[in-house]
Design a protein around this motif. Structure first.
Motif, PDB file in Angstrom:
ATOM      1  N   ASN A  84      87.458 -67.481 100.987  1.00  0.00           N
ATOM      2  CA  ASN A  84      86.400 -66.809 100.501  1.00  0.00           C
ATOM      3  C   ASN A  84      86.698 -66.093  98.938  1.00  0.00           C
ATOM      4  O   ASN A  84      86.131 -64.969  98.797  1.00  0.00           O
ATOM      5  N   VAL A  85      87.236 -66.950  98.336  1.00  0.00           N
ATOM      6  CA  VAL A  85      87.824 -66.587  96.880  1.00  0.00           C
ATOM      7  C   VAL A  85      86.594 -66.828  95.930  1.00  0.00           C
ATOM      8  O   VAL A  85      86.009 -68.037  95.890  1.00  0.00           O
ATOM      9  N   SER A  86      86.248 -65.496  95.187  1.00  0.00           N
ATOM     10  CA  SER A  86      85.515 -65.881  94.074  1.00  0.00           C
ATOM     11  C   SER A  86      85.876 -65.143  92.815  1.00  0.00           C
ATOM     12  O   SER A  86      86.889 -64.309  92.933  1.00  0.00           O
ATOM     13  N   ARG A  87      85.352 -65.649  91.751  1.00  0.00           N
ATOM     14  CA  ARG A  87      86.215 -65.275  90.513  1.00  0.00           C
ATOM     15  C   ARG A  87      85.195 -65.365  89.223  1.00  0.00           C
ATOM     16  O   ARG A  87      84.459 -66.295  89.167  1.00  0.00           O
ATOM     17  N   THR A 125      91.575 -71.588  90.403  1.00  0.00           N
ATOM     18  CA  THR A 125      91.967 -71.457  91.840  1.00  0.00           C
ATOM     19  C   THR A 125      93.581 -71.494  91.962  1.00  0.00           C
ATOM     20  O   THR A 125      93.998 -70.605  92.667  1.00  0.00           O
ATOM     21  N   MET A 126      94.230 -72.481  91.216  1.00  0.00           N
ATOM     22  CA  MET A 126      95.620 -72.625  91.431  1.00  0.00           C
ATOM     23  C   MET A 126      96.237 -71.400  90.816  1.00  0.00           C
ATOM     24  O   MET A 126      97.209 -70.924  91.493  1.00  0.00           O
ATOM     25  N   LEU A 175      96.293 -64.941  88.190  1.00  0.00           N
ATOM     26  CA  LEU A 175      94.959 -64.198  88.281  1.00  0.00           C
ATOM     27  C   LEU A 175      94.619 -63.484  89.521  1.00  0.00           C
ATOM     28  O   LEU A 175      95.090 -64.064  90.298  1.00  0.00           O
ATOM     29  N   LYS A 176      93.763 -62.409  89.318  1.00  0.00           N
ATOM     30  CA  LYS A 176      93.346 -61.943  90.358  1.00  0.00           C
ATOM     31  C   LYS A 176      91.772 -62.318  90.828  1.00  0.00           C
ATOM     32  O   LYS A 176      91.094 -62.563  89.804  1.00  0.00           O
TER      33      LYS A 176
END
Length: 293
Positions: free
Chosen positions: A6-9, A43-44, A51-52
């Motif tokens: 569930n990664v968002s940025r 993402t990488m 990156l957070k």
């Protein structure tokens, strides 16, 4: 297993990653593909802790990644970071020492990797004296030097000649066979079929596919290849046949039923020679193009 949950940025008001979820299994090479700007590099960098994430987590074998875990990762960024005017072996030994290797061990591993890439005779050369493809090989050697527990490689095949691609593929396959999760991005879609065991497709910051190569192939409608002794254009008028492509005497089609396929085969034989009538195994590159439409 490496897992992205569930990664968002966002950057300012722009959402770059939108609830990204995928896995990088052990024992498999995972290809990470998408157009420029799709979100691969972001993402990488989040996986590596550079990156957070605005939200979401990254875990390894069920445990959230912490700062003391990532030093055991091997990472090759898209923007290369070695020093052009320094001898190759000096840089690799220095990087090995940063990963707590002794000087002698770092040198031994560096020479082994350079030999595998056919560059052991250039160990004392300055990086800038090498071709771009050979500089790429050195960059990969730097990522592998400390025998990483996870490999994250951003465009590792960029600029490599066919021999170097084979060497790189062999090395990555070796690491995967040891149970190391390997995630690599590539724009060279022709590599997918020969190298990838697991495929993650991203577009506009969203994951469109996350599955094994075989599951992706199995999810596609079964197609048949036909090679006839005459023009195959008559197939367009056959009931129960969806024509995907026709080129002269060759055709790629979907049959609605097995009965349709057998009827068409009999018709083709009655009209002349049939040199091929077989299930078509879709290429991963073609599946990728279908998915991102």
């Amino acid at each position: 297993m490496l897992e992205v949950h569930n990664v968002s940025r966002s950057f300012a008001e722009r959402l770059v990653l939108d609830d990204v979820n995928f896995t990088v299994p052990r024992g498999a090479l995972t290809g990470f593909v998408g157009a420029n700007g799709a979100g691969k590099t972001t993402t990488m960098r989040i996986i590596m802790g550079l990156l957070k994430a605005s939200s979401g987590t990254v875990s390894l074998d069920g445990k959230p990644l912490e700062g003391d875990t990532r030093p055991h990762f091997g990472y090759m960024p898209e923007e290369r970071g070695l020093y052009p005017k320094q001898p190759i072996i000096d840089q690799l030994v220095y990087l090995g020492q940063l990963h707590s290797l002794s000087r002698s061990e770092a040198r031994r591993r560096a020479m082994e990797l350079l030999a595998r890439f056919g560059l052991d005779d250039r160990a004392k050369s300055k990086l800038e004296s090498l071709s771009l493809g050979n500089q790429q090989r050195v960059q990969v050697a730097a990522a592998l030097l400390h025998e990483p527990e996870v490999l994250i490689l951003d465009e590792p095949f960029s600029g490599l000649d066919p021999i170097a691609v084979d060497s790189m593929s062999s090395i990555l396959r070796d690491y995967a066979s040891r149970g190391v999760p390997v995630l690599f991005s590539s724009h060279q879609l022709d590599l997918l079929d020969v190298l990838v065991d697991h495929l993650v497709i991203i577009q506009d910051g969203r994951i469109l596919a996350n599955a094994s190569a075989e599951d992706l192939r199995a999810s596609q409608a079964t197609r048949h290849k036909l090679s006839l002794g005459a023009d195959a254009g008559w197939l367009r008028d056959e009931p129960g046949v969806e024509v995907i492509d026709i080129s002269g005497s060759r055709a790629l089609v979907n049959f609605q039923t097995e009965t349709d396929s057998q009827r068409v085969l009999r018709e083709a034989l009655s009209l002349g020679t049939v040199t091929e009538f077989a299930i078509h195994r879709p290429a991963l590159a073609d599946i990728y193009r279908e998915i991102i439409k």
